[in-house]
Design an enzyme around this catalytic site. Sequence first.
Site, short mmCIF file in Angstrom:
data_model
loop_
_atom_site.label_atom_id
_atom_site.label_comp_id
_atom_site.label_asym_id
_atom_site.label_seq_id
_atom_site.Cartn_x
_atom_site.Cartn_y
_atom_site.Cartn_z
N CYS A 288 -52.96 -102.78 20.38
CA CYS A 288 -51.75 -101.97 20.20
C CYS A 288 -52.03 -100.56 20.71
O CYS A 288 -53.16 -100.07 20.64
CB CYS A 288 -51.32 -101.93 18.74
N TYR B 112 -50.63 -98.52 7.92
CA TYR B 112 -50.48 -99.67 7.02
C TYR B 112 -50.60 -101.00 7.76
O TYR B 112 -50.43 -102.05 7.16
CB TYR B 112 -49.13 -99.62 6.29
N CYS B 113 -50.87 -100.99 9.06
CA CYS B 113 -50.82 -102.22 9.85
C CYS B 113 -51.85 -103.23 9.36
O CYS B 113 -53.05 -102.93 9.27
CB CYS B 113 -51.05 -101.92 11.33
N ASP C 115 -48.50 -115.94 10.09
CA ASP C 115 -48.82 -114.61 10.60
C ASP C 115 -49.53 -113.76 9.56
O ASP C 115 -50.35 -112.90 9.90
CB ASP C 115 -47.52 -113.93 11.05
N CYS D 222 -42.54 -109.34 -8.53
CA CYS D 222 -41.61 -110.14 -9.34
C CYS D 222 -40.61 -109.27 -10.10
O CYS D 222 -39.41 -109.51 -10.07
CB CYS D 222 -42.39 -111.01 -10.31
#
Length: 405
Positions: free
Chosen positions: A21, A27-28, A295, A368
Amino acid sequence: MLSFPFARPLYVMLKPAGASCNLACRYCYYLEKSRLYDDAASASAMSDELLEEFTRQYLEAQTMPQVLFTWHGGEPLLRPLSFYRRALALQRKYARGRHIDNCLQTNGTLLTDEWCEFLRENRFLVGISIDGPQPLHDAYRLTRGGRSTFDAVMRGIRLLQKHGVEWNAMAVVHRLNAEQPLEFYRFFRDIGCQYLQFTPVVERVVRRGDGCSLAAGSEQGGALTDHSVTPSQWGRFLCTLYDEWVRRDVGRLFVQLFDATLANWVGEPPGVCSLSSSCGHAAVMEHNGDVYSCDHFVFPAYRLGNIRRQSLTQLLYSERQQQFGRQKTEGLPRQCRECSYLFACHGECPRNRFAVDAYGEPHLNYLCAGYRQYFAHVAADMDFMRAELEAGRPPANVMLRYSGR
Protein backbone atom coordinates in the site's frame (compact mmCIF):
# COMPACT_ATOMS: atom_id res chain seq x y z
CA MET A 1 -27.80 -27.31 10.34
CA LEU A 2 -27.77 -28.51 6.73
CA SER A 3 -25.45 -26.77 4.29
CA PHE A 4 -25.97 -26.51 0.54
CA PRO A 5 -22.81 -24.78 -0.68
CA PHE A 6 -23.55 -25.10 -4.41
CA ALA A 7 -26.84 -23.21 -3.98
CA ARG A 8 -25.03 -19.88 -3.62
CA PRO A 9 -22.32 -18.09 -5.59
CA LEU A 10 -18.70 -18.88 -4.95
CA TYR A 11 -16.98 -15.64 -3.99
CA VAL A 12 -13.27 -14.86 -3.68
CA MET A 13 -11.71 -11.46 -2.99
CA LEU A 14 -8.48 -10.88 -4.91
CA LYS A 15 -5.32 -9.20 -3.59
CA PRO A 16 -3.42 -8.39 -6.81
CA ALA A 17 -0.78 -6.33 -4.96
CA GLY A 18 -0.88 -8.35 -1.75
CA ALA A 19 -0.60 -6.22 1.38
CA SER A 20 1.39 -3.50 -0.44
CA CYS A 21 0.00 0.00 0.00
CA ASN A 22 1.12 3.57 -0.62
CA LEU A 23 -0.40 4.62 2.73
CA ALA A 24 0.22 3.54 6.31
CA CYS A 25 -3.14 3.78 8.06
CA ARG A 26 -2.52 3.27 11.75
CA TYR A 27 -5.44 0.88 12.25
CA CYS A 28 -4.87 -1.21 9.11
CA TYR A 29 -5.14 -4.92 9.84
CA TYR A 30 -3.69 -5.90 6.47
CA LEU A 31 -0.28 -4.23 6.36
CA GLU A 32 1.11 -6.85 8.71
CA LYS A 33 0.20 -9.62 6.24
CA SER A 34 3.33 -8.74 4.31
CA ARG A 35 5.16 -10.70 7.04
CA LEU A 36 3.63 -13.88 5.63
CA TYR A 37 5.43 -13.29 2.35
CA ASP A 38 8.70 -11.58 3.17
CA ASP A 39 10.94 -13.73 0.98
CA ALA A 40 12.31 -12.36 -2.29
CA ALA A 41 10.59 -15.09 -4.32
CA SER A 42 7.18 -13.81 -3.21
CA ALA A 43 7.18 -10.28 -4.59
CA SER A 44 3.73 -8.91 -3.85
CA ALA A 45 2.45 -8.66 -7.40
CA MET A 46 0.18 -11.24 -8.98
CA SER A 47 1.66 -12.68 -12.15
CA ASP A 48 -0.21 -12.80 -15.46
CA GLU A 49 0.01 -16.60 -15.35
CA LEU A 50 -1.66 -16.76 -11.93
CA LEU A 51 -4.26 -14.19 -12.96
CA GLU A 52 -5.28 -16.40 -15.87
CA GLU A 53 -5.35 -19.55 -13.75
CA PHE A 54 -7.55 -17.85 -11.16
CA THR A 55 -9.91 -16.38 -13.77
CA ARG A 56 -10.37 -19.75 -15.45
CA GLN A 57 -10.96 -21.61 -12.19
CA TYR A 58 -13.19 -18.92 -10.73
CA LEU A 59 -15.51 -18.80 -13.73
CA GLU A 60 -15.60 -22.56 -14.20
CA ALA A 61 -16.57 -23.02 -10.54
CA GLN A 62 -19.58 -20.68 -10.67
CA THR A 63 -23.10 -22.09 -10.55
CA MET A 64 -24.83 -18.74 -11.13
CA PRO A 65 -25.10 -16.66 -14.34
CA GLN A 66 -23.78 -13.51 -12.61
CA VAL A 67 -20.18 -13.41 -11.41
CA LEU A 68 -18.47 -10.72 -9.35
CA PHE A 69 -14.73 -10.05 -9.34
CA THR A 70 -13.56 -8.00 -6.35
CA TRP A 71 -10.14 -6.34 -6.38
CA HIS A 72 -8.82 -5.40 -2.96
CA GLY A 73 -5.65 -4.77 -1.06
CA GLY A 74 -3.44 -3.35 0.25
CA GLU A 75 -3.90 -0.89 -2.59
CA PRO A 76 -4.98 -2.53 -5.87
CA LEU A 77 -4.16 0.58 -7.93
CA LEU A 78 -0.48 -0.16 -7.33
CA ARG A 79 -0.94 -2.56 -10.24
CA PRO A 80 -0.91 -0.76 -13.62
CA LEU A 81 -3.88 -0.30 -15.92
CA SER A 82 -2.39 -2.92 -18.23
CA PHE A 83 -2.93 -5.54 -15.50
CA TYR A 84 -6.64 -4.79 -15.33
CA ARG A 85 -7.01 -4.65 -19.10
CA ARG A 86 -5.47 -8.11 -19.14
CA ALA A 87 -7.91 -9.19 -16.41
CA LEU A 88 -10.91 -8.05 -18.46
CA ALA A 89 -9.61 -9.82 -21.55
CA LEU A 90 -9.31 -13.04 -19.54
CA GLN A 91 -12.81 -12.62 -18.16
CA ARG A 92 -14.15 -12.38 -21.70
CA LYS A 93 -12.10 -15.43 -22.71
CA TYR A 94 -13.55 -17.68 -20.02
CA ALA A 95 -16.99 -16.10 -19.44
CA ARG A 96 -19.02 -18.62 -21.48
CA GLY A 97 -22.05 -16.38 -21.53
CA ARG A 98 -21.95 -15.35 -17.88
CA HIS A 99 -22.53 -11.72 -16.90
CA ILE A 100 -19.45 -10.36 -15.16
CA ASP A 101 -19.18 -7.36 -12.85
CA ASN A 102 -16.09 -5.88 -11.24
CA CYS A 103 -15.69 -3.87 -8.07
CA LEU A 104 -12.52 -2.33 -6.72
CA GLN A 105 -11.72 -1.00 -3.26
CA THR A 106 -9.15 1.80 -3.19
CA ASN A 107 -7.90 4.59 -0.96
CA GLY A 108 -8.49 6.90 -3.95
CA THR A 109 -5.17 8.72 -3.83
CA LEU A 110 -3.83 7.21 -7.08
CA LEU A 111 -6.88 7.90 -9.24
CA THR A 112 -6.32 9.86 -12.45
CA ASP A 113 -8.45 10.86 -15.44
CA GLU A 114 -7.10 7.83 -17.30
CA TRP A 115 -7.99 5.47 -14.48
CA CYS A 116 -11.49 6.94 -14.17
CA GLU A 117 -12.16 6.66 -17.90
CA PHE A 118 -11.18 3.00 -17.75
CA LEU A 119 -13.37 2.37 -14.71
CA ARG A 120 -16.37 4.08 -16.29
CA GLU A 121 -16.00 2.39 -19.67
CA ASN A 122 -15.83 -1.02 -18.00
CA ARG A 123 -18.57 -0.30 -15.44
CA PHE A 124 -16.49 -0.90 -12.32
CA LEU A 125 -18.09 -0.17 -8.99
CA VAL A 126 -15.46 1.66 -6.93
CA GLY A 127 -15.31 1.71 -3.15
CA ILE A 128 -13.44 4.65 -1.64
CA SER A 129 -11.91 4.41 1.83
CA ILE A 130 -12.59 7.66 3.69
CA ASP A 131 -13.38 8.16 7.36
CA GLY A 132 -15.34 11.42 7.40
CA PRO A 133 -14.31 15.10 7.46
CA GLN A 134 -10.61 15.94 7.43
CA PRO A 135 -9.83 15.93 11.19
CA LEU A 136 -11.49 12.53 11.61
CA HIS A 137 -10.07 11.06 8.41
CA ASP A 138 -6.52 12.27 9.01
CA ALA A 139 -6.47 10.99 12.57
CA TYR A 140 -5.35 7.57 11.31
CA ARG A 141 -5.32 7.54 7.49
CA LEU A 142 -1.86 8.93 6.78
CA THR A 143 1.00 8.55 4.32
CA ARG A 144 4.07 6.56 5.24
CA GLY A 145 5.64 9.86 6.19
CA GLY A 146 2.78 10.69 8.54
CA ARG A 147 1.18 13.31 6.30
CA SER A 148 -2.47 14.06 5.56
CA THR A 149 -4.27 12.07 2.86
CA PHE A 150 -7.66 13.80 2.96
CA ASP A 151 -7.14 16.19 0.04
CA ALA A 152 -5.78 13.40 -2.17
CA VAL A 153 -8.79 11.18 -1.40
CA MET A 154 -11.25 14.00 -2.09
CA ARG A 155 -9.48 14.72 -5.38
CA GLY A 156 -10.03 11.06 -6.30
CA ILE A 157 -13.73 11.27 -5.42
CA ARG A 158 -14.16 14.38 -7.56
CA LEU A 159 -12.50 12.59 -10.48
CA LEU A 160 -14.91 9.67 -10.11
CA GLN A 161 -17.84 12.08 -10.07
CA LYS A 162 -16.46 14.00 -13.05
CA HIS A 163 -16.25 10.84 -15.15
CA GLY A 164 -19.54 9.34 -13.97
CA VAL A 165 -18.02 6.33 -12.20
CA GLU A 166 -20.36 4.59 -9.77
CA TRP A 167 -18.80 4.73 -6.31
CA ASN A 168 -19.57 4.18 -2.66
CA ALA A 169 -17.84 5.17 0.54
CA MET A 170 -16.27 2.64 2.88
CA ALA A 171 -15.52 4.20 6.28
CA VAL A 172 -13.79 2.81 9.31
CA VAL A 173 -15.38 3.76 12.61
CA HIS A 174 -12.65 4.31 15.16
CA ARG A 175 -12.33 5.68 18.68
CA LEU A 176 -12.46 9.31 17.47
CA ASN A 177 -15.12 9.50 14.74
CA ALA A 178 -17.38 7.24 16.81
CA GLU A 179 -17.79 10.21 19.12
CA GLN A 180 -19.05 12.46 16.31
CA PRO A 181 -21.71 10.45 14.44
CA LEU A 182 -23.64 13.46 13.09
CA GLU A 183 -20.54 15.18 11.72
CA PHE A 184 -19.48 11.85 10.25
CA TYR A 185 -22.81 11.13 8.54
CA ARG A 186 -23.53 14.66 7.30
CA PHE A 187 -20.12 14.82 5.68
CA PHE A 188 -20.96 11.90 3.42
CA ARG A 189 -24.35 13.33 2.56
CA ASP A 190 -22.77 16.70 1.75
CA ILE A 191 -20.18 15.27 -0.67
CA GLY A 192 -22.86 13.48 -2.70
CA CYS A 193 -22.34 9.96 -1.38
CA GLN A 194 -25.34 7.74 -2.13
CA TYR A 195 -24.03 4.42 -0.79
CA LEU A 196 -22.31 4.33 2.59
CA GLN A 197 -20.66 1.38 4.28
CA PHE A 198 -18.85 1.51 7.59
CA THR A 199 -17.17 -1.00 9.82
CA PRO A 200 -15.96 -0.71 13.42
CA VAL A 201 -12.31 -1.08 14.35
CA VAL A 202 -11.89 -3.89 16.86
CA GLU A 203 -8.28 -5.03 16.94
CA ARG A 204 -6.22 -6.71 19.64
CA VAL A 205 -2.46 -7.01 19.88
CA VAL A 206 -0.84 -10.22 21.12
CA ARG A 207 2.79 -11.16 21.70
CA ARG A 208 4.15 -14.09 19.76
CA GLY A 209 7.61 -15.50 19.27
CA ASP A 210 8.32 -13.13 16.37
CA GLY A 211 7.01 -10.05 18.21
CA CYS A 212 3.63 -8.35 18.36
CA SER A 213 0.86 -9.23 15.95
CA LEU A 214 -2.90 -8.86 15.65
CA ALA A 215 -5.03 -11.53 17.28
CA ALA A 216 -6.73 -14.10 15.06
CA GLY A 217 -10.48 -13.93 15.35
CA SER A 218 -11.88 -15.35 18.57
CA GLU A 219 -8.40 -16.13 19.88
CA GLN A 220 -8.37 -15.33 23.59
CA GLY A 221 -6.22 -12.63 25.13
CA GLY A 222 -4.65 -9.51 23.72
CA ALA A 223 -5.09 -5.85 24.58
CA LEU A 224 -7.37 -3.70 22.45
CA THR A 225 -5.59 -1.10 20.34
CA ASP A 226 -6.19 2.53 21.30
CA HIS A 227 -8.12 3.19 18.09
CA SER A 228 -10.66 0.40 18.68
CA VAL A 229 -14.26 1.38 19.45
CA THR A 230 -15.94 0.42 22.69
CA PRO A 231 -19.34 -1.36 22.75
CA SER A 232 -21.04 1.70 24.25
CA GLN A 233 -19.52 3.97 21.60
CA TRP A 234 -20.71 1.66 18.86
CA GLY A 235 -24.25 1.58 20.20
CA ARG A 236 -24.49 5.37 20.56
CA PHE A 237 -22.93 5.88 17.15
CA LEU A 238 -25.41 3.60 15.39
CA CYS A 239 -28.47 5.00 17.16
CA THR A 240 -27.54 8.64 16.55
CA LEU A 241 -26.65 8.07 12.92
CA TYR A 242 -29.82 6.04 12.36
CA ASP A 243 -32.02 8.82 13.76
CA GLU A 244 -30.54 11.32 11.33
CA TRP A 245 -30.90 8.94 8.39
CA VAL A 246 -34.45 7.78 9.08
CA ARG A 247 -35.81 11.30 9.35
CA ARG A 248 -34.30 12.59 6.13
CA ASP A 249 -32.64 10.09 3.84
CA VAL A 250 -34.53 6.80 3.57
CA GLY A 251 -34.59 5.91 -0.12
CA ARG A 252 -32.03 8.58 -1.00
CA LEU A 253 -28.85 7.61 0.83
CA PHE A 254 -28.35 3.88 1.27
CA VAL A 255 -26.54 2.77 4.42
CA GLN A 256 -25.40 -0.83 4.17
CA LEU A 257 -25.91 -1.72 7.83
CA PHE A 258 -29.45 -0.33 7.89
CA ASP A 259 -30.35 -2.13 4.67
CA ALA A 260 -28.89 -5.36 6.07
CA THR A 261 -30.85 -4.94 9.30
CA LEU A 262 -34.10 -4.54 7.38
CA ALA A 263 -33.25 -7.56 5.22
CA ASN A 264 -32.85 -9.75 8.31
CA TRP A 265 -36.05 -8.26 9.73
CA VAL A 266 -38.02 -9.43 6.68
CA GLY A 267 -36.23 -12.77 6.36
CA GLU A 268 -34.08 -11.97 3.33
CA PRO A 269 -30.31 -12.46 2.93
CA PRO A 270 -28.68 -9.36 4.44
CA GLY A 271 -26.03 -8.87 1.76
CA VAL A 272 -23.29 -8.36 4.35
CA CYS A 273 -21.46 -11.35 5.75
CA SER A 274 -21.12 -10.05 9.31
CA LEU A 275 -24.91 -10.19 9.81
CA SER A 276 -25.42 -13.44 7.88
CA SER A 277 -26.27 -16.68 9.61
CA SER A 278 -23.14 -18.45 8.37
CA CYS A 279 -19.68 -17.79 6.99
CA GLY A 280 -17.54 -19.76 4.59
CA HIS A 281 -18.89 -18.71 1.19
CA ALA A 282 -16.48 -15.77 0.80
CA ALA A 283 -12.72 -16.28 0.76
CA VAL A 284 -9.63 -14.29 -0.15
CA MET A 285 -6.76 -15.11 -2.50
CA GLU A 286 -3.34 -13.57 -2.02
CA HIS A 287 -1.04 -12.46 -4.82
CA ASN A 288 0.76 -15.83 -4.87
CA GLY A 289 -2.37 -18.02 -5.12
CA ASP A 290 -2.77 -18.84 -1.43
CA VAL A 291 -6.45 -19.01 -0.44
CA TYR A 292 -7.67 -18.18 3.08
CA SER A 293 -11.06 -18.74 4.68
CA CYS A 294 -11.87 -15.02 4.97
CA ASP A 295 -10.30 -11.59 4.51
CA HIS A 296 -10.23 -11.14 8.30
CA PHE A 297 -8.66 -14.56 8.87
CA VAL A 298 -5.49 -14.31 6.80
CA PHE A 299 -3.48 -16.24 9.37
CA PRO A 300 -1.55 -19.48 8.79
CA ALA A 301 -4.18 -21.54 10.63
CA TYR A 302 -6.83 -20.47 8.10
CA ARG A 303 -4.84 -21.06 4.93
CA LEU A 304 -6.81 -23.54 2.80
CA GLY A 305 -4.17 -24.15 0.15
CA ASN A 306 -2.93 -22.77 -3.16
CA ILE A 307 -4.80 -22.82 -6.47
CA ARG A 308 -1.69 -24.05 -8.28
CA ARG A 309 -2.04 -27.33 -6.38
CA GLN A 310 -5.76 -27.54 -5.60
CA SER A 311 -8.70 -26.03 -7.42
CA LEU A 312 -10.87 -23.29 -5.99
CA THR A 313 -13.76 -25.74 -5.95
CA GLN A 314 -11.78 -28.21 -3.86
CA LEU A 315 -10.66 -25.51 -1.46
CA LEU A 316 -13.90 -23.62 -0.93
CA TYR A 317 -16.21 -26.64 -0.84
CA SER A 318 -13.85 -28.58 1.40
CA GLU A 319 -15.08 -29.86 4.74
CA ARG A 320 -12.56 -27.57 6.43
CA GLN A 321 -14.11 -24.45 4.87
CA GLN A 322 -17.64 -25.70 5.45
CA GLN A 323 -16.82 -26.21 9.12
CA PHE A 324 -15.44 -22.66 9.23
CA GLY A 325 -18.82 -21.50 7.98
CA ARG A 326 -20.88 -23.64 10.36
CA GLN A 327 -18.89 -22.53 13.36
CA LYS A 328 -20.54 -19.12 13.21
CA THR A 329 -23.77 -20.75 14.39
CA GLU A 330 -22.42 -23.76 16.25
CA GLY A 331 -20.05 -21.61 18.33
CA LEU A 332 -22.66 -19.21 19.69
CA PRO A 333 -22.65 -18.90 23.49
CA ARG A 334 -25.81 -19.31 25.56
CA GLN A 335 -26.45 -15.57 25.84
CA CYS A 336 -26.62 -15.33 22.03
CA ARG A 337 -28.84 -18.38 21.67
CA GLU A 338 -31.32 -16.84 24.13
CA CYS A 339 -31.23 -13.34 22.61
CA SER A 340 -34.40 -12.02 20.96
CA TYR A 341 -32.25 -10.25 18.35
CA LEU A 342 -30.29 -13.30 17.25
CA PHE A 343 -32.17 -13.26 13.93
CA ALA A 344 -30.84 -9.76 13.25
CA CYS A 345 -27.25 -10.26 14.37
CA HIS A 346 -26.33 -13.97 14.20
CA GLY A 347 -23.49 -13.18 16.57
CA GLU A 348 -21.95 -10.72 14.08
CA CYS A 349 -18.43 -11.38 12.78
CA PRO A 350 -16.49 -14.24 14.42
CA ARG A 351 -13.36 -12.07 14.47
CA ASN A 352 -15.02 -10.05 17.27
CA ARG A 353 -16.09 -13.02 19.41
CA PHE A 354 -13.57 -12.90 22.21
CA ALA A 355 -15.71 -11.73 25.15
CA VAL A 356 -17.35 -13.87 27.84
CA ASP A 357 -21.13 -13.93 28.18
CA ALA A 358 -23.32 -13.56 31.27
CA TYR A 359 -23.12 -17.33 31.89
CA GLY A 360 -19.33 -17.41 31.72
CA GLU A 361 -19.28 -18.98 28.24
CA PRO A 362 -16.64 -17.79 25.74
CA HIS A 363 -17.09 -16.39 22.22
CA LEU A 364 -19.54 -13.59 22.95
CA ASN A 365 -19.16 -10.77 20.46
CA TYR A 366 -17.21 -7.90 21.99
CA LEU A 367 -19.68 -5.39 20.48
CA CYS A 368 -22.78 -7.27 21.69
CA ALA A 369 -24.03 -4.54 24.05
CA GLY A 370 -23.75 -1.91 21.30
CA TYR A 371 -25.65 -4.02 18.81
CA ARG A 372 -28.40 -4.80 21.32
CA GLN A 373 -28.79 -1.08 22.00
CA TYR A 374 -29.07 -0.43 18.26
CA PHE A 375 -31.55 -3.23 17.54
CA ALA A 376 -33.80 -2.17 20.41
CA HIS A 377 -33.66 1.41 19.15
CA VAL A 378 -34.69 0.58 15.56
CA ALA A 379 -37.11 -2.29 16.26
CA ALA A 380 -40.34 -0.26 15.95
CA ASP A 381 -39.23 1.30 12.66
CA MET A 382 -38.08 -2.04 11.28
CA ASP A 383 -41.47 -3.55 12.15
CA PHE A 384 -43.16 -0.61 10.39
CA MET A 385 -40.98 -0.91 7.26
CA ARG A 386 -41.57 -4.66 7.14
CA ALA A 387 -45.32 -4.02 7.17
CA GLU A 388 -44.94 -1.39 4.44
CA LEU A 389 -43.01 -3.80 2.24
CA GLU A 390 -45.55 -6.56 2.81
CA ALA A 391 -48.28 -4.11 1.74
CA GLY A 392 -46.36 -3.15 -1.39
CA ARG A 393 -45.52 0.35 -0.19
CA PRO A 394 -42.03 1.92 -0.12
CA PRO A 395 -40.20 1.75 3.22
CA ALA A 396 -39.39 5.45 2.77
CA ASN A 397 -42.86 6.00 4.24
CA VAL A 398 -41.20 5.55 7.61
CA MET A 399 -40.07 9.19 7.32
CA LEU A 400 -43.73 10.27 7.54
CA ARG A 401 -43.82 8.91 11.08
CA TYR A 402 -41.32 11.58 12.08
CA SER A 403 -42.85 14.56 10.29
CA GLY A 404 -43.78 17.27 12.70
CA ARG A 405 -41.80 15.76 15.60
